[in-house]
Design an enzyme around this catalytic site. Structure first.
Site, short mmCIF file in Angstrom:
data_model
loop_
_atom_site.label_atom_id
_atom_site.label_comp_id
_atom_site.label_asym_id
_atom_site.label_seq_id
_atom_site.Cartn_x
_atom_site.Cartn_y
_atom_site.Cartn_z
N SER A 1 -23.06 28.25 11.62
CA SER A 1 -23.02 26.82 11.19
C SER A 1 -21.63 26.26 12.07
O SER A 1 -20.83 26.92 12.08
CB SER A 1 -22.88 26.60 9.58
OG SER A 1 -22.54 25.22 9.49
N LYS B 1 -23.40 30.31 0.26
CA LYS B 1 -24.52 30.76 -0.40
C LYS B 1 -24.75 32.23 0.06
O LYS B 1 -24.88 32.56 1.29
CB LYS B 1 -25.50 29.86 0.01
CG LYS B 1 -25.77 28.51 -0.75
CD LYS B 1 -26.82 27.73 -0.36
CE LYS B 1 -26.28 26.46 0.17
NZ LYS B 1 -25.16 26.39 1.03
N VAL C 1 -21.00 18.95 6.40
CA VAL C 1 -19.76 19.44 6.13
C VAL C 1 -18.69 19.04 7.38
O VAL C 1 -17.74 18.44 7.52
CB VAL C 1 -19.37 20.86 5.78
CG1 VAL C 1 -18.00 21.29 5.72
CG2 VAL C 1 -19.92 21.08 4.27
N GLU D 1 -19.79 14.30 1.13
CA GLU D 1 -20.83 14.39 2.38
C GLU D 1 -22.12 13.72 1.77
O GLU D 1 -22.39 13.52 0.78
CB GLU D 1 -20.85 15.56 2.90
CG GLU D 1 -21.60 16.67 1.86
CD GLU D 1 -22.45 17.75 2.58
OE1 GLU D 1 -23.16 17.56 3.16
OE2 GLU D 1 -22.19 19.02 2.03
N1 PSU Z 1 -25.36 23.80 1.28
C1 PSU Z 1 -26.06 23.28 0.32
N2 PSU Z 1 -26.55 21.92 0.32
C2 PSU Z 1 -26.28 21.51 1.75
C3 PSU Z 1 -25.76 22.11 2.79
C4 PSU Z 1 -25.51 23.40 2.59
O1 PSU Z 1 -26.20 23.80 -0.87
O2 PSU Z 1 -26.98 20.35 1.75
C5 PSU Z 1 -25.70 21.52 3.95
C6 PSU Z 1 -24.15 21.04 4.46
O3 PSU Z 1 -24.21 19.40 4.61
C7 PSU Z 1 -23.79 21.79 5.19
C8 PSU Z 1 -24.90 22.10 6.18
O4 PSU Z 1 -22.69 21.33 6.09
O5 PSU Z 1 -25.83 22.16 5.23
C9 PSU Z 1 -24.91 23.39 6.93
O6 PSU Z 1 -26.25 23.15 7.82
P1 PSU Z 1 -26.08 24.21 9.08
O7 PSU Z 1 -26.05 25.69 8.46
O8 PSU Z 1 -27.28 23.70 9.73
O9 PSU Z 1 -25.00 24.02 9.68
MN MN Z 2 -27.80 26.73 12.18
#
Ligand code: PSU
Ligand code: MN
Length: 307
Positions: free
Chosen positions: A143, A162, A109, A28
């Site tokens: 997410s 995380k 992702v 990604e």
């Molecule tokens: N976790 C990380 N670094 C990142 C992401 C997650 O340590 O860059 C990114 C990934 O691309 C993941 C996205 O798919 O954040 C999730 O974002 P959201 O929670 O807004 O869906």
């Molecule tokens: Mn979100």
């Protein structure tokens, strides 16, 4: 009529690997543009490609460039993306519009899974997946990565999720969506920077051969969902849960105080943690991505061998 072929550009080296049934690992780019500072983002992206190659698989870094999905960015294109300002963070909801607009986009992702599937790539390595945010019972911030894992048949190798997320709820949603969660050589679901989350591994497997076997069986059964492989960071590289935990509390409180919402939440928290840990969170982040790239290559090679 516009056709998919006009929107999807697969690099010749990736297309050749796929055509001969070889191993390919998708990568990604949100991690490059929104997950890490410059220049570690570029260095890591290039190093991860080299690790995938050393593991016997072809790397395919994915992004949106000039109105097309590019599967298999070359190093110059990765460098250019990392150096640009205002690159969009593209998840499922953003993908069609971003392509149509012609603006550059980095895939999360969820979006990387969609693009990998369109290109015929079944294995994808990343750092951590998005999940259910703390307080989701009022914000509904969950997410799109979780829904994507429930609907797109790509195996995603990560270091868990995380601990700044609500991990018990994240695992519940994955179970509800029918996503097999395989923990590699661990009885505990890993929490990205830490090896331990306090949550039992839904499934434990100890070799790439067994993992490939499970993925193959899932495919034969016609499941439309993906597979999540959670690979704990090496002990030498981890930040213990109690140490990172205190910083996470601070970062989450800062995000609430600053009224951060939507797609900005995850990048904001990552950036705060980088400052709060004096850079240690980034060192661990890089180490776990390397480890995930190696494991993903091994799984992709196993799957290709049994093709
Ligand atoms: N976790 C990380 N670094 C990142 C992401 C997650 O340590 O860059 C990114 C990934 O691309 C993941 C996205 O798919 O954040 C999730 O974002 P959201 O929670 O807004 O869906
Ligand atoms: Mn979100």
């Amino acid at each position: 009529m516009q056709e998919l072929a006009g929107l999807l550009e697969v690099a010749p080296r990736v297309a050749a690997a796929l055509a001969r049934g070889g191993a390919v690992v998708a990568l990604e780019t949100t991690i490059v543009t929104h997950g890490m500072p410059y220049p570690q983002n570029v260095e890591t992206a290039l190093e991860v490609e080299a690790l995938v190659r050393a593991g016997g698989a072809e790397p395919a870094t994915i992004a949106i460039v000039d109105g097309r999905i590019r599967v298999g960015l070359e190093p110059d294109a990765i460098r250019a993306l990392a150096g640009m300002h205002g690159v969009r963070k593209v998840s499922r909801a953003d993908l069609p519009f971003t392509i149509a607009s012609g603006a550059p986009g980095a895939t999360t992702v969820a979006a990387t899974m969609i693009c990998a599937e369109l290109a015929g790539i079944g294995v994808f390595a990343t750092g951590g997946i998005g999940g259910v945010h703390r307080g989701a019972e009022t914000t509904l911030d969950i997410s799109a990565d979780l829904d994507e894992l429930g609907r797109t048949p790509v195996a995603v190798v990560c270091a868990g999720a995380k601990a700044l997320l609500d991990l018990p709820k994240t695992l519940e949603v994955l179970e509800t969506r029918g996503v097999p969660v395989i923990c590699y050589r661990s009885d505990v679901f890993p929490a990205f920077w830490s090896r331990l989350s306090g949550l039992r591994a839904p499934i434990r497997l100890d070799s790439a051969v067994e993992i490939a076997g499970a993925i193959r069986t899932q495919r034969v059964l016609g499941y439309s969902s993906g597979t999540l492989i959670a690979n704990p960071v090496d002990a030498a590289d981890e930040i213990p849960a109690d140490v990172i935990g205190a910083h996470i509390e601070t970062a989450v409180a800062d995000a609430v105080a600053a009224h951060i919402s939507g797609k900005e939440v995850t990048p904001f928290l990552l950036d705060r943690l980088l400052a709060l840990t004096g850079g240690a969170s980034l060192t661990t982040n890089i180490a776990l991505i390397r480890s995930n790239a190696r494991l993903a290559a091994t799984i992709a090679v196993e799957l290709a061998a049994s093709h």
